[in-house]
Motif scaffolding. Structure first.
Motif, mmCIF file in Angstrom:
data_model
loop_
_atom_site.group_PDB
_atom_site.id
_atom_site.type_symbol
_atom_site.label_atom_id
_atom_site.label_comp_id
_atom_site.label_asym_id
_atom_site.label_seq_id
_atom_site.Cartn_x
_atom_site.Cartn_y
_atom_site.Cartn_z
ATOM 1 N N SER A 48 0.847 -1.190 0.000
ATOM 2 C CA SER A 48 0.000 0.000 0.000
ATOM 3 C C SER A 48 0.879 1.234 0.000
ATOM 4 N N SER A 49 0.274 2.376 -0.283
ATOM 5 C CA SER A 49 0.989 3.647 -0.182
ATOM 6 C C SER A 49 -0.010 4.740 0.158
ATOM 7 N N ASP A 50 0.435 5.654 1.016
ATOM 8 C CA ASP A 50 -0.412 6.762 1.454
ATOM 9 C C ASP A 50 0.416 8.034 1.537
ATOM 10 N N PRO A 51 -0.112 9.126 0.989
ATOM 11 C CA PRO A 51 0.615 10.393 1.111
ATOM 12 C C PRO A 51 0.614 10.881 2.557
ATOM 13 N N THR A 52 1.710 11.496 2.967
ATOM 14 C CA THR A 52 1.824 12.109 4.287
ATOM 15 C C THR A 52 2.290 13.545 4.072
ATOM 16 N N ARG A 53 2.420 14.303 5.128
ATOM 17 C CA ARG A 53 2.921 15.671 4.988
ATOM 18 C C ARG A 53 4.350 15.698 4.480
ATOM 19 N N ALA A 54 5.153 14.743 4.902
ATOM 20 C CA ALA A 54 6.569 14.730 4.537
ATOM 21 C C ALA A 54 6.836 14.053 3.195
ATOM 22 N N GLY A 55 6.054 13.064 2.857
ATOM 23 C CA GLY A 55 6.292 12.299 1.637
ATOM 24 C C GLY A 55 5.204 11.262 1.461
ATOM 25 N N THR A 56 5.579 10.110 0.953
ATOM 26 C CA THR A 56 4.624 9.026 0.746
ATOM 27 C C THR A 56 5.080 7.807 1.536
ATOM 28 N N GLU A 57 4.229 7.340 2.438
ATOM 29 C CA GLU A 57 4.526 6.124 3.191
ATOM 30 C C GLU A 57 4.172 4.931 2.315
ATOM 31 N N VAL A 58 5.133 4.046 2.150
ATOM 32 C CA VAL A 58 4.930 2.864 1.318
ATOM 33 C C VAL A 58 5.155 1.624 2.176
ATOM 34 N N ILE A 59 4.226 0.694 2.103
ATOM 35 C CA ILE A 59 4.359 -0.598 2.777
ATOM 36 C C ILE A 59 4.671 -1.626 1.694
ATOM 37 N N VAL A 60 5.746 -2.372 1.910
ATOM 38 C CA VAL A 60 6.202 -3.361 0.937
ATOM 39 C C VAL A 60 6.122 -4.743 1.587
ATOM 40 N N ALA A 61 5.580 -5.696 0.863
ATOM 41 C CA ALA A 61 5.497 -7.088 1.319
ATOM 42 C C ALA A 61 6.695 -7.839 0.748
ATOM 43 N N VAL A 62 7.497 -8.446 1.630
ATOM 44 C CA VAL A 62 8.765 -9.057 1.226
ATOM 45 C C VAL A 62 8.747 -10.567 1.441
ATOM 46 N N GLY A 63 9.268 -11.279 0.444
ATOM 47 C CA GLY A 63 9.468 -12.722 0.548
ATOM 48 C C GLY A 63 8.192 -13.534 0.474
ATOM 49 N N ARG A 64 8.362 -14.832 0.628
ATOM 50 C CA ARG A 64 7.204 -15.739 0.573
ATOM 51 C C ARG A 64 6.219 -15.475 1.690
ATOM 52 N N GLN A 65 6.730 -15.042 2.852
ATOM 53 C CA GLN A 65 5.851 -14.766 3.991
ATOM 54 C C GLN A 65 5.186 -13.397 3.899
ATOM 55 N N GLN A 66 5.587 -12.592 2.889
ATOM 56 C CA GLN A 66 5.017 -11.254 2.691
ATOM 57 C C GLN A 66 5.201 -10.381 3.938
ATOM 58 N N ALA A 67 6.406 -10.431 4.528
ATOM 59 C CA ALA A 67 6.716 -9.622 5.704
ATOM 60 C C ALA A 67 6.588 -8.139 5.361
ATOM 61 N N ALA A 68 5.933 -7.386 6.219
ATOM 62 C CA ALA A 68 5.679 -5.967 5.965
ATOM 63 C C ALA A 68 6.885 -5.114 6.337
ATOM 64 N N TRP A 69 7.283 -4.262 5.402
ATOM 65 C CA TRP A 69 8.346 -3.282 5.602
ATOM 66 C C TRP A 69 7.792 -1.906 5.260
ATOM 67 N N GLN A 70 8.229 -0.897 6.002
ATOM 68 C CA GLN A 70 7.769 0.474 5.792
ATOM 69 C C GLN A 70 8.921 1.323 5.275
ATOM 70 N N CYS A 71 8.583 2.260 4.400
ATOM 71 C CA CYS A 71 9.553 3.187 3.835
ATOM 72 C C CYS A 71 8.818 4.496 3.549
ATOM 73 N N ILE A 72 9.510 5.615 3.699
ATOM 74 C CA ILE A 72 8.942 6.906 3.315
ATOM 75 C C ILE A 72 9.717 7.406 2.101
ATOM 76 N N ALA A 73 9.012 7.740 1.034
ATOM 77 C CA ALA A 73 9.625 8.328 -0.155
ATOM 78 C C ALA A 73 9.349 9.829 -0.127
ATOM 79 N N TYR A 74 10.394 10.619 -0.312
ATOM 80 C CA TYR A 74 10.288 12.077 -0.255
ATOM 81 C C TYR A 74 10.223 12.676 -1.656
ATOM 82 N N PRO A 75 9.669 13.888 -1.770
ATOM 83 C CA PRO A 75 9.522 14.514 -3.086
ATOM 84 C C PRO A 75 10.831 14.677 -3.863
ATOM 85 N N ASP A 76 11.969 14.758 -3.170
ATOM 86 C CA ASP A 76 13.254 14.921 -3.863
ATOM 87 C C ASP A 76 13.802 13.610 -4.414
#
Length: 91
Positions: A48-76
């Motif tokens: 999933s991804s959701d805009p925030t004031r600072a950037g865009t919060e992105v949740i990434v599902a990793v591997g066979r277990q689909q482990a959740a990881w969070q990352c913030i992408a900034y406009p730059d």
């Protein structure tokens, strides 16, 4: 101007919101690559991804277990360091 000519001109113009879609896709891809690099696991997908004031919060599902990881992408184009939402920062 005929109706056909107006339709042709309208077809060449970007639709409203196209810039937002592009920014969202860029943010998702930046975080997807950051998570893959952090985990060393090429098997990952955008959860999933959701805009925030600072950037865009992105949740990434990793591997066979689909482990959740969070990352913030900034406009730059930069991202935060990805963090496991399962084990709070561990691989």
């Amino acid at each position: 101007m005929s109706a056909c000519a107006l339709l042709a001109v309208a077809a060449c113009m970007p639709a409203a919101g196209d810039g937002m879609v592009s920014a969202k896709v860029r943010a998702e891809q930046a975080c997807l690559q950051a998570v893959k690099a952090e985990t060393g696991n090429p098997v990952a997908r955008i959860g999933s991804s959701d805009p925030t004031r600072a950037g865009t919060e992105v949740i990434v599902a990793v591997g066979r277990q689909q482990a959740a990881w969070q990352c913030i992408a900034y406009p730059d184009g930069s991202t935060s360091r990805p963090m496991s939402m399962t084990n709070e920062g561990t691989l």
